[in-house]
Design an enzyme around this catalytic site. Structure first.
Site, PDB file in Angstrom:
ATOM      1  N   HIS A   1      -7.663  -5.720   0.270  1.00 27.49           N
ATOM      2  CA  HIS A   1      -6.414  -4.964   0.325  1.00 27.49           C
ATOM      3  C   HIS A   1      -5.438  -5.502   1.371  1.00 27.49           C
ATOM      4  CE1 HIS A   1      -3.831  -1.554  -0.435  1.00 27.49           C
ATOM      5  NE2 HIS A   1      -3.851  -1.195   0.829  1.00 27.49           N
TER       6      HIS A   1
ATOM      7  N   SER B   1       0.828  -1.199   0.000  1.00 29.13           N
ATOM      8  CA  SER B   1       0.000   0.000   0.000  1.00 29.13           C
ATOM      9  C   SER B   1       0.870   1.260   0.000  1.00 29.13           C
ATOM     10  CB  SER B   1      -0.950  -0.047   1.201  1.00 29.13           C
ATOM     11  OG  SER B   1      -1.987   0.889   1.086  1.00 29.13           O
TER      12      SER B   1
ATOM     13  N   ASP C   1      -9.073  -4.704  -5.751  1.00 35.10           N
ATOM     14  CA  ASP C   1      -8.575  -3.804  -4.712  1.00 35.10           C
ATOM     15  C   ASP C   1      -8.674  -2.356  -5.198  1.00 35.10           C
ATOM     16  OD1 ASP C   1      -7.170  -2.348  -2.858  1.00 35.10           O
ATOM     17  OD2 ASP C   1      -5.421  -3.673  -2.820  1.00 35.10           O
TER      18      ASP C   1
END
Length: 430
Positions: free
Chosen positions: A366, A256, A320
């Site tokens: 995610h 991320s 995602d």
């Protein structure tokens, strides 16, 4: 941040001085490296004969040929490497102290010497050499903003190095956790990266929030005296100097927000020419492994990373939403002159697509553990009804952005942050 001179850079805490890239740049072909069949899920190092391990083919596995013929179908050796690097990133979450009562709150629970052992990765053959802290420069009354975001490690075990085929320097980054990091994520306008003072490139732009996190410091805090960037450049320069007579790889991995930091670091190292360990020799290859990463820059940033030979493999769950941001509307897929402009966001590198969505647990799309599980069990695909719901959610988000663009002079990511930010944060997606 410490100032940088026009033609040289004295890296903090190392005493190593490097010449500016404008004095040393020449065309080169980056050959990328990856680490090998040492599984991080066990506490022992697995060593196999050279002809059946990474040692003989690590450059190809690391992306020297942009992972040609290794993605579809996914090479078993590449799969093992992705799982291993994913576990090294997951260690950042396992070791991050979220107990407000702890004296190590929002820092690492363990000392450098014990960290990998404590999270079950003691048999990987790596030694942690430095912890990395980031200090978002945000306009908010947030006390003690410098927090632990990752670590630098180097392969030191003899058997592991033989299995890898080289000395591997690894940097691993976690994703967003703290309020200050969330605030930085919402700083979404593109701005010039300007990481090489001797050769400014105004067309190379990065997302301002990620750039802020990477370059800001806090002199009032002992962890924030040096910016994330200065800590990383100093430690990597030191390690490259120590092992300058060996074959070295630089592997950067993140999840991320951490993927964006890894990509900025990879670009920075290559732009400064810091990976040129020996004058006249091949540069140490730079590979970025991105798990669920957002876009970090514009098309100029992507183009420059490609020119510098920074190899990026993006592991993406196609369900995602974070991987579709920023630039939900204006991105590398827009086509025409819009996609070529400085205002257009773009992903860098090669994509490895996974597919997962669970209506009962939407935040899992995610989650890093989901990514690692999908790599281990690729047949665990999304259900048809869940996929339909996800597509409907993304279409609604696009429509909200389109409706609001005329009201706000800014980027699609700013609009998206206003309209969908609460949902994304509630699901803990970044």
């Amino acid at each position: 941040m410490a100032s940088m001179q026009a033609h040289s850079l004295l890296l903090p805490m190392t005493g190593v001085s490097i010449m500016s890239s404008s004095l040393r740049k020449s065309s080169f072909k980056s050959e990328l490296k990856l680490n090998a069949n040492t599984r991080t899920t066990t506490t022992t190092t697995t060593v196999r004969p050279r002809d059946s391990t990474l040692a003989g083919v690590w450059r190809k596995i690391q992306g020297a040929d942009d992972w040609a013929d290794l993605i579809n179908p996914l090479s078993p050796l590449l799969r093992e490497e992705l799982i291993r690097y994913g576990e090294l990133v997951a260690a950042c979450y396992k070791a991050f102290d979220l107990d407000p009562r702890s004296r190590r709150y929002l820092n690492c629970k363990y000392g450098k010497a014990q960290m990998l052992d404590e999270v079950g990765l003691g048999g990987t053959g790596y030694q942690v050499t430095k912890y990395i802290y980031a200090t978002p420069d945000v306009c908010a009354p947030i006390r003690d903003r410098s927090r632990w975001v990752g670590y630098v490690a180097v392969a030191v075990d003899g058997d592991a190095r033989r299995c890898l085929g080289r000395r591997d320097v690894v940097v691993a980054f976690r994703g967003t956790v703290t309020t200050a990091e969330w605030a930085a994520n919402m700083m979404s306008a593109l701005r010039a990266a300007d990481l090489d003072p001797a050769e400014p490139r105004p067309e190379v732009r990065a997302e301002s929030g990620f750039l802020n996190l990477y370059t800001s410091n806090d002199g009032a805090n002992r962890f924030g005296r040096w910016s994330c960037r200065e800590q990383l450049l100093g430690e990597i320069a030191r390690l490259l100097h120590v092992y300058r007579d060996e074959e070295i790889s630089i592997t950067l991995a993140g999840h991320s927000m951490g993927s964006a930091l890894a990509l900025l670091l990879g670009y920075d190292l290559a732009e400064l020419g810091l990976n040129r360990v020996r004058p006249g020799g091949e540069p140490a290859p730079i590979t970025v492994y991105s798990f669920g990463g957002p876009r970090a820059g514009n098309t100029g940033f992507k183009r420059r990373c490609d020119e510098l030979g920074v190899k990026v493999l993006r592991v993406v769950n196609v369900r995602d939403p974070v991987t579709k941001l920023p630039g939900l509307l204006l991105n590398e897929s827009s086509g025409g002159r819009r996609a070529a402009g400085v205002a257009c966001y773009a992903h860098v590198g090669v994509e490895l697509g996974l597919d997962f969505f669970d209506l009962r647990n939407p935040a899992a799309v995610h989650d890093l553990r989901t990514y690692i599980t999908l790599l281990k069990c690729p047949k665990h695909a999304a259900k048809e009804e869940d996929v339909k719901l996800f597509d409907e959610m993304m279409e609604k988000a696009r429509k909200m952005v389109q409706q609001q663009r005329r009201k706000v002079v800014g980027w699609p990511w700013q609009d998206m942050a206003r309209q969908v930010g609460n949902l994304v944060q509630t699901l803990s997606l970044i």
